[in-house]
Design a protein around this motif. Structure first.
Motif, PDB file in Angstrom:
ATOM      1  N   ALA A 132       0.831  -1.207   0.000  1.00 40.06           N
ATOM      2  CA  ALA A 132       0.000   0.000   0.000  1.00 40.06           C
ATOM      3  C   ALA A 132       0.865   1.255   0.000  1.00 40.06           C
ATOM      4  N   GLU A 133       1.947   1.243   0.745  1.00 37.17           N
ATOM      5  CA  GLU A 133       2.835   2.409   0.779  1.00 37.17           C
ATOM      6  C   GLU A 133       3.467   2.661  -0.593  1.00 37.17           C
ATOM      7  N   ILE A 134       3.800   1.612  -1.285  1.00 37.25           N
ATOM      8  CA  ILE A 134       4.351   1.777  -2.644  1.00 37.25           C
ATOM      9  C   ILE A 134       3.287   2.342  -3.578  1.00 37.25           C
ATOM     10  N   ALA A 135       2.053   1.806  -3.472  1.00 42.56           N
ATOM     11  CA  ALA A 135       0.976   2.277  -4.341  1.00 42.56           C
ATOM     12  C   ALA A 135       0.666   3.756  -4.096  1.00 42.56           C
ATOM     13  N   ILE A 136       0.681   4.165  -2.819  1.00 45.77           N
ATOM     14  CA  ILE A 136       0.392   5.563  -2.499  1.00 45.77           C
ATOM     15  C   ILE A 136       1.424   6.498  -3.122  1.00 45.77           C
ATOM     16  N   ARG A 137       2.657   6.022  -3.220  1.00 48.37           N
ATOM     17  CA  ARG A 137       3.738   6.850  -3.765  1.00 48.37           C
ATOM     18  C   ARG A 137       4.076   6.453  -5.204  1.00 48.37           C
ATOM     19  N   ALA A 138       3.099   5.932  -5.918  1.00 47.74           N
ATOM     20  CA  ALA A 138       3.353   5.448  -7.281  1.00 47.74           C
ATOM     21  C   ALA A 138       3.874   6.555  -8.197  1.00 47.74           C
ATOM     22  N   ASP A 139       3.457   7.805  -7.963  1.00 46.40           N
ATOM     23  CA  ASP A 139       3.914   8.897  -8.818  1.00 46.40           C
ATOM     24  C   ASP A 139       5.260   9.456  -8.372  1.00 46.40           C
ATOM     25  N   HIS A 140       5.864   8.841  -7.349  1.00 48.25           N
ATOM     26  CA  HIS A 140       7.187   9.278  -6.890  1.00 48.25           C
ATOM     27  C   HIS A 140       8.217   8.152  -7.027  1.00 48.25           C
ATOM     28  N   LEU A 141       7.951   7.229  -7.939  1.00 49.79           N
ATOM     29  CA  LEU A 141       8.878   6.134  -8.172  1.00 49.79           C
ATOM     30  C   LEU A 141       9.802   6.458  -9.321  1.00 49.79           C
ATOM     31  N   VAL A 142      11.005   5.927  -9.272  1.00 54.62           N
ATOM     32  CA  VAL A 142      11.965   6.094 -10.362  1.00 54.62           C
ATOM     33  C   VAL A 142      11.601   5.113 -11.462  1.00 54.62           C
ATOM     34  N   GLY A 143      11.377   5.650 -12.667  1.00 54.98           N
ATOM     35  CA  GLY A 143      10.972   4.811 -13.779  1.00 54.98           C
ATOM     36  C   GLY A 143       9.505   4.431 -13.666  1.00 54.98           C
ATOM     37  N   ALA A 144       9.173   3.292 -14.238  1.00 57.34           N
ATOM     38  CA  ALA A 144       7.782   2.836 -14.229  1.00 57.34           C
ATOM     39  C   ALA A 144       7.726   1.352 -13.887  1.00 57.34           C
ATOM     40  N   PRO A 145       8.115   0.979 -12.622  1.00 54.62           N
ATOM     41  CA  PRO A 145       8.061  -0.445 -12.238  1.00 54.62           C
ATOM     42  C   PRO A 145       6.620  -0.948 -12.227  1.00 54.62           C
ATOM     43  N   GLY A 146       6.434  -2.176 -12.613  1.00 54.19           N
ATOM     44  CA  GLY A 146       5.106  -2.758 -12.644  1.00 54.19           C
ATOM     45  C   GLY A 146       4.686  -3.312 -11.294  1.00 54.19           C
ATOM     46  N   VAL A 147       3.455  -3.801 -11.261  1.00 53.46           N
ATOM     47  CA  VAL A 147       2.920  -4.345 -10.010  1.00 53.46           C
ATOM     48  C   VAL A 147       3.743  -5.547  -9.543  1.00 53.46           C
ATOM     49  N   THR A 148       4.244  -6.319 -10.493  1.00 50.54           N
ATOM     50  CA  THR A 148       5.060  -7.482 -10.122  1.00 50.54           C
ATOM     51  C   THR A 148       6.283  -7.058  -9.325  1.00 50.54           C
ATOM     52  N   GLN A 149       6.906  -5.956  -9.721  1.00 50.59           N
ATOM     53  CA  GLN A 149       8.070  -5.457  -8.981  1.00 50.59           C
ATOM     54  C   GLN A 149       7.656  -4.863  -7.636  1.00 50.59           C
ATOM     55  N   TRP A 150       6.460  -4.281  -7.580  1.00 49.80           N
ATOM     56  CA  TRP A 150       5.959  -3.809  -6.287  1.00 49.80           C
ATOM     57  C   TRP A 150       5.853  -4.985  -5.306  1.00 49.80           C
ATOM     58  N   VAL A 151       5.240  -6.066  -5.792  1.00 50.30           N
ATOM     59  CA  VAL A 151       5.058  -7.256  -4.958  1.00 50.30           C
ATOM     60  C   VAL A 151       6.417  -7.814  -4.510  1.00 50.30           C
ATOM     61  N   GLU A 152       7.363  -7.872  -5.431  1.00 50.64           N
ATOM     62  CA  GLU A 152       8.693  -8.388  -5.108  1.00 50.64           C
ATOM     63  C   GLU A 152       9.371  -7.513  -4.059  1.00 50.64           C
ATOM     64  N   HIS A 153       9.229  -6.188  -4.186  1.00 50.85           N
ATOM     65  CA  HIS A 153       9.850  -5.260  -3.239  1.00 50.85           C
ATOM     66  C   HIS A 153       9.252  -5.430  -1.839  1.00 50.85           C
ATOM     67  N   ALA A 154       7.938  -5.527  -1.756  1.00 46.53           N
ATOM     68  CA  ALA A 154       7.292  -5.690  -0.444  1.00 46.53           C
ATOM     69  C   ALA A 154       7.657  -7.033   0.186  1.00 46.53           C
ATOM     70  N   ALA A 155       7.732  -8.085  -0.636  1.00 47.19           N
ATOM     71  CA  ALA A 155       8.059  -9.408  -0.096  1.00 47.19           C
ATOM     72  C   ALA A 155       9.507  -9.465   0.394  1.00 47.19           C
ATOM     73  N   LEU A 156      10.428  -8.895  -0.391  1.00 45.65           N
ATOM     74  CA  LEU A 156      11.830  -8.897   0.027  1.00 45.65           C
ATOM     75  C   LEU A 156      12.041  -8.048   1.283  1.00 45.65           C
ATOM     76  N   GLY A 157      11.232  -6.985   1.425  1.00 53.81           N
ATOM     77  CA  GLY A 157      11.352  -6.143   2.617  1.00 53.81           C
ATOM     78  C   GLY A 157      11.061  -6.881   3.905  1.00 53.81           C
ATOM     79  N   LEU A 158      10.252  -7.928   3.833  1.00 53.72           N
ATOM     80  CA  LEU A 158       9.948  -8.708   5.022  1.00 53.72           C
ATOM     81  C   LEU A 158      11.175  -9.414   5.584  1.00 53.72           C
ATOM     82  N   ILE A 159      12.143  -9.711   4.755  1.00 54.82           N
ATOM     83  CA  ILE A 159      13.367 -10.367   5.217  1.00 54.82           C
ATOM     84  C   ILE A 159      14.547  -9.400   5.232  1.00 54.82           C
TER      85      ILE A 159
END
Length: 553
Positions: A132-159
């Motif tokens: 959700a935090e990534i989605a809220i800041r979607a217009d402040h991301l570098v480039g145009a990462p897709g939802v798949t990369q959002w999911v990967e970023h959130a999952a990796l953050g857990l570890i």
């Protein structure tokens, strides 16, 4: 192992050498190094927590400790090339593997699913919040990462690993990392705690077990005034192989609490105690005995438990009891005052009461109860009016208008004794109701074949008695003041004084335990069993009929 855990926490808090950090930064990003520091601290904290489980021989604690020690070896290298600290963790890992045969305690089978549920819940929450935090800041991301990369970023953050998404503002990346990393750590910690949760055993008593126990009580119950309380429904039984003795106990907060002496033939006590201690070792429970007598304390000490005096039980010699004399003036005046006011008492076996009258007594006792909490475990039956307890003696006090104003229940103590169980009185009754009921029961003793009556138990009675003597030392006086302070919560002093006015013989009762460091855990378990502390879900007793103990006589 706990020292190693503390060592891990300390090394995680202190900064590493600059030369090492410069070398490490060529291979790892700064976020990864910081994550390794946090993970090292978390691993150290968990190792400290696991120390208690390892001390009790829990196999699951050993498994987690092995995983954490192995992970700590790698984490010390990743957080700053700290090979010395990694060697310490490696030594712990080798030691754990070498002594693996000592950790065989059975885990709670329910804890695995609770751990999975907790881990999944925290991890899923952290993942959703990070996404959700990534989605809220979607217009402040570098480039145009897709939802798949959002999911990967959130999952990796857990570890604690930085994902592929890059933010325009660095603080935004830190916020996502903090959220996901925190919930990841919480998931691991919660799962570890639940995995180590001690198995609690619900009593699985059968009618055959109860009948065997009652037979032992009929034949050998005269040795211990607490024997009949082994029939409580929230106590489990472990039998000697010969079937001639049993230990009644309840598991509370990881402590297997037995109460009183073993039941049965004294020669078979060692067999029953050995079975009970083996059961404690198999499940990782701390063994403890509340309120055993001298014979029981001696038997438990021979099996390796330490023994200290817990307090004294007030026992009345019925044949020698009299209201005459100056020391009994207070009791005598209270009894005479109540009799002049028209109060009378009836002494009757429960089995001799008609069902309707017994039901009325049970209802009245429920109304007289002060509060909803039922106290008592070691010296209380926690039921009234049960057909199985027909030999219990009831003292029923009525006022001049024949209204029931008080109830006492005594359980059998062998063939010639009674042990006080339940005491209820109408608080609007005249002062002296309790004295009248107790004295009536004692005076009725000879006609019932009763030679001895056990009243309430006075915790640490000797402290109060010795503090009143001439020349009491400063340590004793401080201890006395502390107990008086605690008496405001637990009626310690009032019970002593209420018993002492009947001039009883004081019989010492003992607490048995493995080591002094187990005493805090045992104290919490005992207070929980006696309902002075709230019981958790896993240690809640089987529901029973109302009863009150620890009420001043």
């Amino acid at each position: 192992m706990q020292l190693t855990g503390l060592f891990d926490v300390v090394t995680a808090l202190f900064p590493e050498q600059r030369a090492r950090m410069a070398t490490l930064s060529q291979f790892m990003p700064a976020a990864g190094i910081l994550s390794a520091h946090a993970a090292t601290a978390a691993a150290g904290v968990l190792l400290v927590y696991l120390g208690n489980g390892l001390r009790r021989g829990k196999h699951r604690a050993w498994q987690l400790a092995v995983v954490l020690a192995g992970a700590a070896v790698l984490l010390h290298v990743l957080k700053g090339l700290d090979f010395a600290a990694a060697a310490v963790s490696a030594a712990l890992l080798v030691m754990l593997v070498a002594v693996r045969g000592r950790f065989l305690a059975v885990p709670d089978p329910r804890s695995r699913w609770r751990a999975v549920t907790a881990f999944t819940g925290f991890a899923a929450t952290g993942f959703v919040l990070g996404l959700a935090e990534i989605a809220i800041r979607a217009d402040h991301l570098v480039g145009a990462p897709g939802v798949t990369q959002w999911v990967e970023h959130a999952a990796l953050g857990l570890i604690g690993v930085t994902g592929p998404v890059r933010f325009v503002r660095p603080w935004a990346a830190d916020t996502v990392s903090l959220t996901t990393g925190t919930f990841g750590l919480l998931a691991v910690i919660a799962a570890a705690v639940l995995l180590l949760q001690t198995a609690e055993r619900r009593p699985a008593r059968t009618e055959a077990d109860d009948e065997r126990l009652r037979d032992l009580l009929r034949r050998y119950g005269g040795k211990d005034s607490l024997g009949y309380f082994a029939l409580r429904e929230d106590k489990a039984l472990l039998w000697a192989p010969s079937g001639k003795a049993a230990v009644a106990y309840r598991v509370v907060r990881g402590v297997s609490l037995a109460a009183g002496d073993p039941i049965g033939v004294e020669a078979a006590w060692p067999e029953a105690i050995a079975v009970w201690l083996a059961d404690c070792a198999a499940h990782g429970w701390t063994p403890a005995v509340l309120g055993c007598g001298r014979a029981g304390g001696t038997a438990y000490r021979r099996h390796g438990l330490d023994v200290i005096e817990l307090g004294d039980e007030a026992v009345i010699d019925v044949g020698a009891f009299t209201l005459d004399g100056r020391p009994m003036r207070t009791v005598r005046q209270a009894v005479n005052r109540m009799r002049r006011a028209g109060y009378t008492c009836t002494v009757v076996r429960q089995s001799d009461l008609p069902p309707q009258e017994l039901a009325a007594v049970v209802r009245a006792a429920e109304l007289f109860r002060d509060g909803k909490v039922e106290r008592g475990f070691s010296m209380a039956l926690s039921r009234l009016g049960d057909p199985r307890d027909g030999d219990c003696l009831l003292v029923l006090a009525r006022d001049g208008e024949k209204n029931l104003r008080g109830v006492l229940q005594f359980v059998p103590w062998g063939a010639d004794g009674l042990s006080l169980d339940l005491m209820r009185g109408d608080r609007s009754a005249d002062n002296g109701l309790t004295e009248l009921m107790v004295v009536t029961a004692i005076e009725a003793g000879p006609g019932l074949g009763v030679r001895r009556v056990s009243l309430n138990f006075a915790v640490l009675r000797s402290v109060f008695a010795r503090a009143e003597e001439l020349g009491a030392g400063p340590v004793l006086r401080v201890w006395h003041r502390l107990l008086r302070l605690l008496s405001g919560l637990w009626q310690i002093e009032s019970l002593y004084r209420a018993n002492a006015k009947y001039l009883p013989t004081w019989q010492p009762r003992y607490l048995c335990f493995p080591t002094a460091r187990d005493l805090p855990r045992i104290a919490v378990a005992a207070l929980t069993a006696e309902a002075f502390l709230p019981a958790g879900r896993s240690s809640a007793p089987v529901p029973a009929a109302g009863r009150v103990t620890a009420v001043a006589v």
